[in-house]
Design a protein around this motif. Structure first.
Motif, PDB file in Angstrom:
ATOM      1  N   VAL A   4       0.885  -1.163   0.000  1.00 40.68           N
ATOM      2  CA  VAL A   4       0.000   0.000   0.000  1.00 40.68           C
ATOM      3  C   VAL A   4       0.924   1.215   0.000  1.00 40.68           C
ATOM      4  N   CYS A   5       0.677   2.129  -0.922  1.00 42.68           N
ATOM      5  CA  CYS A   5       1.510   3.333  -1.017  1.00 42.68           C
ATOM      6  C   CYS A   5       0.649   4.436  -1.607  1.00 42.68           C
ATOM      7  N   SER A   6       1.204   5.625  -1.792  1.00 38.86           N
ATOM      8  CA  SER A   6       0.418   6.659  -2.464  1.00 38.86           C
ATOM      9  C   SER A   6       0.660   6.543  -3.963  1.00 38.86           C
ATOM     10  N   VAL A   7      -0.225   7.172  -4.742  1.00 41.88           N
ATOM     11  CA  VAL A   7      -0.101   7.167  -6.200  1.00 41.88           C
ATOM     12  C   VAL A   7       1.280   7.670  -6.621  1.00 41.88           C
ATOM     13  N   HIS A   8       1.798   8.652  -5.875  1.00 38.15           N
ATOM     14  CA  HIS A   8       3.055   9.306  -6.259  1.00 38.15           C
ATOM     15  C   HIS A   8       4.266   8.369  -6.161  1.00 38.15           C
ATOM     16  N   GLU A   9       4.115   7.242  -5.490  1.00 40.41           N
ATOM     17  CA  GLU A   9       5.241   6.323  -5.318  1.00 40.41           C
ATOM     18  C   GLU A   9       5.117   5.054  -6.167  1.00 40.41           C
ATOM     19  N   ALA A  10       3.950   4.866  -6.807  1.00 34.63           N
ATOM     20  CA  ALA A  10       3.667   3.587  -7.482  1.00 34.63           C
ATOM     21  C   ALA A  10       4.666   3.267  -8.600  1.00 34.63           C
ATOM     22  N   LYS A  11       4.971   4.269  -9.403  1.00 40.75           N
ATOM     23  CA  LYS A  11       5.862   4.031 -10.551  1.00 40.75           C
ATOM     24  C   LYS A  11       7.255   3.601 -10.076  1.00 40.75           C
ATOM     25  N   LYS A  66      -4.195   6.080 -12.674  1.00 41.88           N
ATOM     26  CA  LYS A  66      -4.180   5.286 -13.920  1.00 41.88           C
ATOM     27  C   LYS A  66      -2.869   5.547 -14.668  1.00 41.88           C
ATOM     28  N   GLU A  67      -2.498   6.828 -14.792  1.00 46.42           N
ATOM     29  CA  GLU A  67      -1.277   7.190 -15.535  1.00 46.42           C
ATOM     30  C   GLU A  67      -0.017   6.634 -14.867  1.00 46.42           C
ATOM     31  N   GLU A  68      -0.043   6.572 -13.538  1.00 44.12           N
ATOM     32  CA  GLU A  68       1.139   6.110 -12.798  1.00 44.12           C
ATOM     33  C   GLU A  68       1.202   4.576 -12.715  1.00 44.12           C
ATOM     34  N   GLY A  69       0.196   3.901 -13.260  1.00 42.91           N
ATOM     35  CA  GLY A  69       0.222   2.434 -13.316  1.00 42.91           C
ATOM     36  C   GLY A  69      -0.158   1.735 -12.014  1.00 42.91           C
ATOM     37  N   CYS A  70      -0.954   2.398 -11.178  1.00 42.45           N
ATOM     38  CA  CYS A  70      -1.383   1.761  -9.922  1.00 42.45           C
ATOM     39  C   CYS A  70      -2.246   0.536 -10.246  1.00 42.45           C
ATOM     40  N   ASP A  71      -2.029  -0.539  -9.508  1.00 46.89           N
ATOM     41  CA  ASP A  71      -2.797  -1.763  -9.793  1.00 46.89           C
ATOM     42  C   ASP A  71      -4.211  -1.675  -9.239  1.00 46.89           C
ATOM     43  N   TYR A  72      -4.339  -1.127  -8.037  1.00 44.08           N
ATOM     44  CA  TYR A  72      -5.658  -0.919  -7.431  1.00 44.08           C
ATOM     45  C   TYR A  72      -5.684   0.460  -6.780  1.00 44.08           C
TER      46      TYR A  72
END
Ligand code: C5P
Length: 232
Positions: free
Chosen positions: A156-163, A200-206
């Motif tokens: 679990v992380c924020s969107v900003h760290e997903a990539k 979506k742009e950062e490639g988050c899975d969920y």
């Protein structure tokens, strides 16, 4: 399979059932401590019987033996996903996976996800209050690598760290991202927030979405809008 997990942060069974009845098909829901502590784990059975997929978000964090025993019992509920805090360390995370394997029904264990830094934690709070120096992104990536080493399925992380996590741990390593807000929403207690579009742009899975859906005038409409973005 749905990429939007709806956080059922309600305090009673009637409210949650009424909320779920608005949806014409099964969705992916998150049952956290608010609902569990109000209704007990029976609520998991009730919601599962309605056909919904379940992320049981109890964020275990204790000595390895206790976490292993706890996870063994949670796996018996047949949930799809559950979690621990990465700050419990690699040995604890390994014990969590062992417990899930032991308790799994039909050999199919729930996914095990590690919470890196809560999306309500700012850089300043992490440094000054938690006593962790450096940047949030470095800490989150360090925790994600530990989680991977321990055999977890993602974090679990924020969107900003997903990539950056996908780059460090591989595309198959799941990123589950709360702190989702529509452009028109208030941020509330969250700090590291982002829109579904950015997720979506950062490639988050969920993505995990609570108040933006549950407090909306028309929750089903907001859910459908978010799903359209995520599936697009
Ligand atoms: O209402 P909101 O969309 O902010 O809800 C986010 C949900 O995700 C809450 O249930 C919260 O417990 C959970 N969560 C989070 N940050 C994490 C892990 C879980 O906000 N790092």
């Amino acid at each position: 399979m749905s990429k939007t997990i709806v956080a059922l942060d309600f305090s009673n069974k009637e409210e949650v059932i009424k909320f779920l009845e608005q949806f014409d098909k099964p969705i992916y829901v998150k049952i956290g401590m608010e609902l569990t502590y109000a209704c007990g784990l029976d609520i998991v059975k009730t919601i599962k019987e309605m056909g919904h997929q379940i992320f049981l978000d109890l964020k275990l964090h204790d000595i390895p033996n206790t976490v292993k025993g706890g996870m063994k019992n949670l796996a018996k509920l047949g949930v799809d996903m559950t979690n621990v805090h990465c700050s419990g360390g690699i040995t604890m995370m390994k014990a969590a996976v062992e417990g899930l394997k032991e308790g799994a029904k039909d050999g199919q264990r729930p996914l095990c996800i590690g919470v890196t830094q809560l999306t309500s934690t700012s850089q300043k709070a992490m440094n000054d209050e938690l006593g962790i120096s450096g940047s949030v992104i470095d800490c989150v990536i360090h925790y994600a690598k530990n989680a991977k080493e321990a055999g977890l399925d993602g974090v679990v992380c924020s969107v900003h760290e997903a990539k950056a996590i996908h780059e460090a741990c591989g595309e198959d390593f799941l990123t589950v991202t709360p702190g989702i807000r529509l452009a028109s929403d208030s941020v509330d207690d969250q700090k590291r927030v982002a829109t579904p579009q950015l997720a979506k742009e950062e490639g988050c899975d969920y993505i995990v979405v609570g108040r933006s859906i549950t407090k909306a005038e028309n929750p089903k409409m907001v859910f459908d809008q978010i799903e359209t973005i995520m599936e697009g």
